[in-house]
Scaffold this active site. Structure first.
Site, mmCIF file in Angstrom:
data_model
loop_
_atom_site.group_PDB
_atom_site.id
_atom_site.type_symbol
_atom_site.label_atom_id
_atom_site.label_comp_id
_atom_site.label_asym_id
_atom_site.label_seq_id
_atom_site.Cartn_x
_atom_site.Cartn_y
_atom_site.Cartn_z
ATOM 1 N N ASN A 93 -3.686 -6.515 -7.891
ATOM 2 C CA ASN A 93 -3.937 -6.922 -6.509
ATOM 3 C C ASN A 93 -4.900 -5.915 -5.884
ATOM 4 O OD1 ASN A 93 -3.915 -7.434 -3.765
ATOM 5 N ND2 ASN A 93 -1.696 -7.523 -3.573
ATOM 6 N N ARG A 108 -4.724 -11.354 -7.871
ATOM 7 C CA ARG A 108 -5.027 -11.788 -6.514
ATOM 8 C C ARG A 108 -6.534 -12.017 -6.427
ATOM 9 N NH1 ARG A 108 -6.181 -7.990 -1.458
ATOM 10 N NH2 ARG A 108 -6.210 -9.513 0.224
ATOM 11 N N HIS A 154 -5.059 -13.396 3.456
ATOM 12 C CA HIS A 154 -3.733 -12.771 3.333
ATOM 13 C C HIS A 154 -2.660 -13.818 3.039
ATOM 14 C CE1 HIS A 154 -5.448 -9.310 5.928
ATOM 15 N NE2 HIS A 154 -5.386 -8.921 4.669
ATOM 16 N N ARG A 214 -13.730 -3.007 9.157
ATOM 17 C CA ARG A 214 -14.326 -4.293 9.522
ATOM 18 C C ARG A 214 -14.195 -4.538 11.023
ATOM 19 N NH1 ARG A 214 -11.203 -7.885 5.267
ATOM 20 N NH2 ARG A 214 -10.181 -5.924 4.739
ATOM 21 N N GLU A 274 3.314 -9.204 -2.224
ATOM 22 C CA GLU A 274 2.317 -10.097 -2.806
ATOM 23 C C GLU A 274 2.404 -10.118 -4.328
ATOM 24 O OE1 GLU A 274 -1.347 -9.638 0.344
ATOM 25 O OE2 GLU A 274 -0.812 -7.899 -0.874
#
Length: 392
Positions: free
Chosen positions: A8, A92, A180, A240, A378
């Site tokens: 991931n 991922r 996400h 970001r 995740e």
């Protein structure tokens, strides 16, 4: 007994895990994190019971980029589990575009199609696909499975999926994808087990980390997301910008003479908490700083979360619960306090003692809206998908 490897890759981190497959959920044998890639990177290894097995500062050759971090992670797994028989590797992949809404076995054709989506997610997709190529070389007999961060949001209604541009662009794929999704998928499942009544209701989940977004869920499905066409939109993040007036981009091109590459570098790598503070992209560093610019960056971050919370509540026609997750959401009592303070008008009343302890429920009995902290996983979502496809 076969094993599953999960990779991931985030914008400045790499999570990984080795799982044992079998009946029921895959069981984690070890999970790990390489954080602060590109800086003072370190590898943290955790056992299945949450006990820390190792913490290592990585040498420069492994700290500079995701390729080096992946090499260090694989070496650690192979050293500790030399007999592991890895039959599948779950990855991922941030962007699945319009076509990939379910986990998919990676073939040369699928990989080629995913490479065309790199411009949609230039900060993540190349790292994801580099991990795929490295895993294929390391484990040539294993099945490689991609799980897409955009897939969870394919249930959006048209009004939450489009921009007010000529319809032809929507048909070409210029739309709000949301990201996400693996984290939101896990939180939705966890809520169904922990609080099934809330799961059926109107829930806003705030995934707050170096990458940050929020998702409005109705009955466990994504109805609206703060992220849009790319992973730039919505909340400010580590480096970001988050939401920005498109007119600013026109100004940068016309008046500052910046080309697409320079603007991309500005928005993805030099903005957000780093750009606002001039200090760091890491929330832990900012919270420890006495610099007023650090405080201003934190204040803007929490202001945008509060603003988006109100918007998502409107999209859901009300609010029953808020869930904090992600590295910042799970660990920063200060951020949760700033987000929830003064939100009694929407039904949120924080229990400050519970919040300071990172309790699973941090709202007080005075509030109508339940506020929770649920650590995301995740890697388990990816392992489940890899096990299904490998077993099939």
């Amino acid at each position: 007994m076969s094993h599953l490897l999960v990779l991931n890759a985030g914008s400045s981190s790499l999570k990984f895990g080795l799982f044992q497959s079998g009946p029921g959920d895959p069981q984690a044998l070890v999970t790990g994190l390489v954080e602060r890639i590109g800086g003072a990177a370190r590898l943290v290894l955790t056992g299945p019971d949450g006990d820390r097995l190792a913490q290592t500062d990585l040498p420069a050759r492994h700290a500079q980029d995701h390729h080096g971090a992946l090499h260090a992670a694989l070496a650690e797994v192979e050293t500790r589990f030399p007999e592991a028989e890895i039959t599948a590797v779950g990855h991922r992949v941030v962007h699945g575009g319009r076509d990939f809404a379910d986990p998919m076995e990676l073939t040369p054709d699928v990989i080629a199609r995913l490479e065309t989506l790199v411009p949609f997610a230039p900060l993540h997709q190349p790292h994801n696909l580099a991990g795929v190529q490295a895993a294929m070389a390391e484990f040539p007999q294993a099945r490689q499975v991609a799980c897409f961060d955009t897939a969870f949001h394919r249930s959006h209604p048209f009004v939450n999926d489009t921009f007010a541009l000529p319809r032809a662009y929507y048909d070409k794929g210029v739309r709000r994808y949301g990201f996400h999704g693996l984290s939101y998928d896990y939180i939705s499942g966890a809520l169904a087990e922990m609080a099934p009544t809330l799961h059926k209701g109107r829930v806003v989940v705030a995934h707050l980390g170096n990458g940050a977004s929020m998702c409005g869920m109705l009955a466990g499905r994504s109805l609206a997301s703060t992220m849009g066409f790319s992973a730039l939109d919505g909340l400010p993040m580590g480096t970001r910008s988050g939401q920005v007036d498109p007119g600013v981009l026109l100004y940068l091109m016309e008046q500052e003479g910046m080309d697409a590459a320079a603007i991309s570098d500005l928005l993805y790598k030099k903005s957000g908490l780093l750009g606002l503070s001039g200090i760091s992209h890491d929330m832990r560093t900012l919270e420890e700083s006495d610099d007023p610019h650090a405080r201003q960056a934190i204040d803007y971050f929490t202001f945008r979360i509060r603003r988006e919370l109100g918007g998502l509540a409107a999209a859901l026609d009300g609010l029953d619960a808020v869930v904090f997750t992600g590295g910042i959401g799970e660990n920063s009592a200060r951020i949760r306090h700033q987000v929830c303070s003064g939100m009694g008008w929407i039904g949120i009343e924080l229990d400050e003692d519970a919040n300071a302890q990172n309790a699973s429920v941090i709202s007080s009995d005075l509030g109508r809206v339940r506020v929770m902290v649920i650590p995301t996983n995740e890697e388990l979502v990816i392992a489940r998908a890899a096990a299904r496809l490998a077993g099939g």
